[in-house]
Motif scaffolding. Structure first.
Motif, PDB file in Angstrom:
ATOM      1  N   LYS A 147      14.683 -58.507 -82.805  1.00 12.85           N
ATOM      2  CA  LYS A 147      15.716 -56.843 -81.805  1.00 12.85           C
ATOM      3  C   LYS A 147      16.356 -56.956 -82.205  1.00 12.85           C
ATOM      4  O   LYS A 147      17.162 -56.497 -81.929  1.00 12.85           O
ATOM      5  CB  LYS A 147      15.583 -57.648 -79.935  1.00 12.85           C
ATOM      6  CG  LYS A 147      14.052 -56.983 -79.982  1.00 12.85           C
ATOM      7  CD  LYS A 147      13.809 -57.180 -78.260  1.00 12.85           C
ATOM      8  CE  LYS A 147      12.704 -56.155 -77.982  1.00 12.85           C
ATOM      9  NZ  LYS A 147      12.679 -56.840 -76.175  1.00 12.85           N
ATOM     10  N   LEU A 150      18.203 -56.185 -86.714  1.00 16.73           N
ATOM     11  CA  LEU A 150      19.135 -55.440 -87.320  1.00 16.73           C
ATOM     12  C   LEU A 150      20.565 -55.057 -86.844  1.00 16.73           C
ATOM     13  O   LEU A 150      20.965 -54.733 -88.160  1.00 16.73           O
ATOM     14  CB  LEU A 150      18.291 -53.694 -86.437  1.00 16.73           C
ATOM     15  CG  LEU A 150      18.772 -52.406 -86.838  1.00 16.73           C
ATOM     16  CD1 LEU A 150      18.077 -52.114 -88.028  1.00 16.73           C
ATOM     17  CD2 LEU A 150      18.127 -51.767 -86.400  1.00 16.73           C
ATOM     18  N   TRP A 220      14.062 -57.602 -90.897  1.00 19.97           N
ATOM     19  CA  TRP A 220      13.902 -56.595 -89.865  1.00 19.97           C
ATOM     20  C   TRP A 220      12.781 -55.782 -90.437  1.00 19.97           C
ATOM     21  O   TRP A 220      11.874 -55.348 -89.777  1.00 19.97           O
ATOM     22  CB  TRP A 220      15.038 -56.024 -90.004  1.00 19.97           C
ATOM     23  CG  TRP A 220      15.106 -54.740 -88.936  1.00 19.97           C
ATOM     24  CD1 TRP A 220      14.900 -54.561 -87.255  1.00 19.97           C
ATOM     25  CD2 TRP A 220      15.142 -53.475 -89.438  1.00 19.97           C
ATOM     26  NE1 TRP A 220      14.285 -53.414 -87.176  1.00 19.97           N
ATOM     27  CE2 TRP A 220      14.642 -52.376 -88.442  1.00 19.97           C
ATOM     28  CE3 TRP A 220      15.312 -52.679 -90.044  1.00 19.97           C
ATOM     29  CZ2 TRP A 220      15.082 -51.209 -88.102  1.00 19.97           C
ATOM     30  CZ3 TRP A 220      15.002 -51.531 -90.860  1.00 19.97           C
ATOM     31  CH2 TRP A 220      14.726 -50.403 -89.638  1.00 19.97           C
ATOM     32  N   ASN A 223       9.389 -57.169 -90.182  1.00 19.63           N
ATOM     33  CA  ASN A 223       8.565 -57.803 -88.749  1.00 19.63           C
ATOM     34  C   ASN A 223       8.285 -55.882 -88.397  1.00 19.63           C
ATOM     35  O   ASN A 223       7.129 -55.535 -87.610  1.00 19.63           O
ATOM     36  CB  ASN A 223       9.617 -57.696 -87.839  1.00 19.63           C
ATOM     37  CG  ASN A 223       9.740 -60.029 -87.876  1.00 19.63           C
ATOM     38  OD1 ASN A 223       8.773 -59.817 -88.298  1.00 19.63           O
ATOM     39  ND2 ASN A 223      11.597 -59.881 -87.621  1.00 19.63           N
ATOM     40  N   LYS A 224       9.180 -54.930 -88.957  1.00 15.57           N
ATOM     41  CA  LYS A 224       8.646 -53.909 -88.104  1.00 15.57           C
ATOM     42  C   LYS A 224       7.566 -53.057 -88.993  1.00 15.57           C
ATOM     43  O   LYS A 224       7.149 -52.953 -88.077  1.00 15.57           O
ATOM     44  CB  LYS A 224       9.958 -52.911 -89.128  1.00 15.57           C
ATOM     45  CG  LYS A 224       9.693 -51.287 -87.975  1.00 15.57           C
ATOM     46  CD  LYS A 224      10.803 -50.862 -88.589  1.00 15.57           C
ATOM     47  CE  LYS A 224      10.512 -49.121 -88.389  1.00 15.57           C
ATOM     48  NZ  LYS A 224      11.659 -47.814 -88.705  1.00 15.57           N
ATOM     49  N   ARG A 225       7.169 -53.507 -89.903  1.00 13.77           N
ATOM     50  CA  ARG A 225       5.942 -53.438 -90.860  1.00 13.77           C
ATOM     51  C   ARG A 225       4.895 -53.722 -89.885  1.00 13.77           C
ATOM     52  O   ARG A 225       3.990 -52.991 -89.755  1.00 13.77           O
ATOM     53  CB  ARG A 225       5.939 -53.244 -92.621  1.00 13.77           C
ATOM     54  CG  ARG A 225       4.717 -53.100 -92.878  1.00 13.77           C
ATOM     55  CD  ARG A 225       4.848 -53.115 -94.542  1.00 13.77           C
ATOM     56  NE  ARG A 225       5.389 -54.754 -94.599  1.00 13.77           N
ATOM     57  CZ  ARG A 225       5.297 -55.153 -96.041  1.00 13.77           C
ATOM     58  NH1 ARG A 225       5.376 -54.327 -96.929  1.00 13.77           N
ATOM     59  NH2 ARG A 225       5.265 -56.558 -95.263  1.00 13.77           N
ATOM     60  N   THR A 228       4.547 -51.837 -86.449  1.00  7.04           N
ATOM     61  CA  THR A 228       3.841 -50.868 -87.215  1.00  7.04           C
ATOM     62  C   THR A 228       2.299 -50.827 -87.533  1.00  7.04           C
ATOM     63  O   THR A 228       1.197 -49.875 -86.650  1.00  7.04           O
ATOM     64  CB  THR A 228       3.971 -50.420 -88.526  1.00  7.04           C
ATOM     65  OG1 THR A 228       5.715 -49.874 -87.860  1.00  7.04           O
ATOM     66  CG2 THR A 228       3.788 -48.930 -88.271  1.00  7.04           C
TER      67      THR A 228
END
Length: 242
Positions: A147, A150, A220, A223-225, A228
Motif C-alpha cells: 500500500k 505507489l 508496485w 505486487n499489483k499483478r 490480480t
C-alpha cells in the motif's frame, strides 16, 4: 411352569448376547475408555494456556528466511539510500555556503540557491527516513507494505523532477564555464569551480533517485499483478464450486 422358566432363561441369554455385541460394535467404531457411543471429550488440561476456547489455534508455519537474492537487493538499496543521504548533504553544503554568505552580507539570497538547498533537504530527509524506518517498524523494507509502494513512487518521481530542474539550472550556468573576465557575474574562480562541481553532484543525485523511483514502480507493478492473478484464481475456484 418348567417351559416358562426355560423361555425366560433363553430370552435373558439372547438379550445379554445382543447387548454385548452392540457394545463391541460401538467400541470398534468409537474407541475410548468409556466404551460409550461418543468420543471422549477433550480435556481442558491439555488446552494451550492463555488461549480461550473457540480461538483458532491451528499451527502457523514460520516465515522462511529471505533468500540470497532478497538479501542482495536489500543491501544494494540500503547502500543507494546511504549515498542519497550523503550526496544530499553535499548539495546542502555546496549551495548553502552562498546562502550563508549572502545572509551575513545583509543581502537577499538568490532564489536559485535557495531552491537547491530545499531540494537537498527534501532528498536527505527522504533517504534518512528510508534508512531509519526499517529499524523502527519491523517489516518495512524493500518488500515493504504494498500500500505504500505507489505513494513512494509518486514522491520519488517528484524528487526526480526537482533534481532534473536543479541540474538543468546550474548545469546551464556553470558546466563548461571557467573563471575569466567575461564570467565575473557568476562569481570568483573559487565559486565557479565549486558550482561546476555542484552541478555534477546534482546529476549523480538525479541518477540515484531515478533508480530508486524505478525500483519502487517495478515493485508496485509486480505486487499489483500478483494480487490480480490471485483474485482471478479465487474467482475461477469459486465458479468451479458453483
Amino acid at each position: 411352569m418348567f417351559v416358562a422358566a426355560k423361555l425366560l432363561k433363553t430370552g435373558y441369554t439372547e438379550a445379554k448376547k445382543h447387548k454385548a455385541k452392540k457394545q463391541a460394535k460401538a467400541q470398534a467404531q468409537y474407541p475410548n475408555p468409556n466404551n460409550g457411543p461418543y468420543p471422549e471429550p477433550y480435556q481442558m488440561s491439555g488446552y494451550p494456556q492463555g488461549v480461550a476456547p473457540g480461538v483458532d489455534v491451528r499451527y502457523q508455519p514460520d516465515t522462511p528466511p529471505p533468500g540470497k537474492r532478497t538479501r542482495l537487493v536489500s543491501m544494494i538499496t540500503s547502500a543507494v539510500r546511504f549515498l542519497q543521504f550523503v550526496f544530499g548533504l553535499a548539495v546542502i553544503g555546496l549551495y548553502g555556503q552562498d546562502v550563508h554568505h549572502d545572509h551575513e552580507d545583509g543581502i537577499s539570497a538568490n532564489a536559485k540557491w535557495i531552491y537547491a538547498v530545499i531540494v537537498g533537504i527534501l532528498a536527505t530527509s527522504t533517504s534518512g527516513i528510508h534508512m531509519v524506518l526499517p529499524f523502527i517498524i519491523k517489516g518495512v523494507n524493500n518488500s515493504t507494505n504494498p500500500k505504500l509502494q505507489l505513494p513512494q513512487f509518486v514522491w520519488e518521481f517528484i524528487l526526480c523532477i526537482l533534481w532534473l530542474t536543479l541540474f538543468g539550472i546550474f548545469g546551464k550556468m556553470y558546466i563548461g564555464v571557467h573563471a575569466d573576465d567575461s564570467n565575473k557575474s557568476l562569481g570568483d574562480a573559487a565559486k565557479i569551480n565549486r558550482m561546476r562541481h555542484a552541478a555534477w553532484v546534482d546529476l549523480v543525485n538525479l541518477l540515484m533517485w531515478v533508480f530508486t523511483a524505478s525500483w519502487a514502480l517495478m515493485r508496485w507493478l509486480k505486487n499489483k499483478r500478483a494480487a490480480t492473478e490471485s483474485e482471478m484464481g479465487y474467482d475461477v475456484e469459486k465458479e468451479n464450486q458453483i
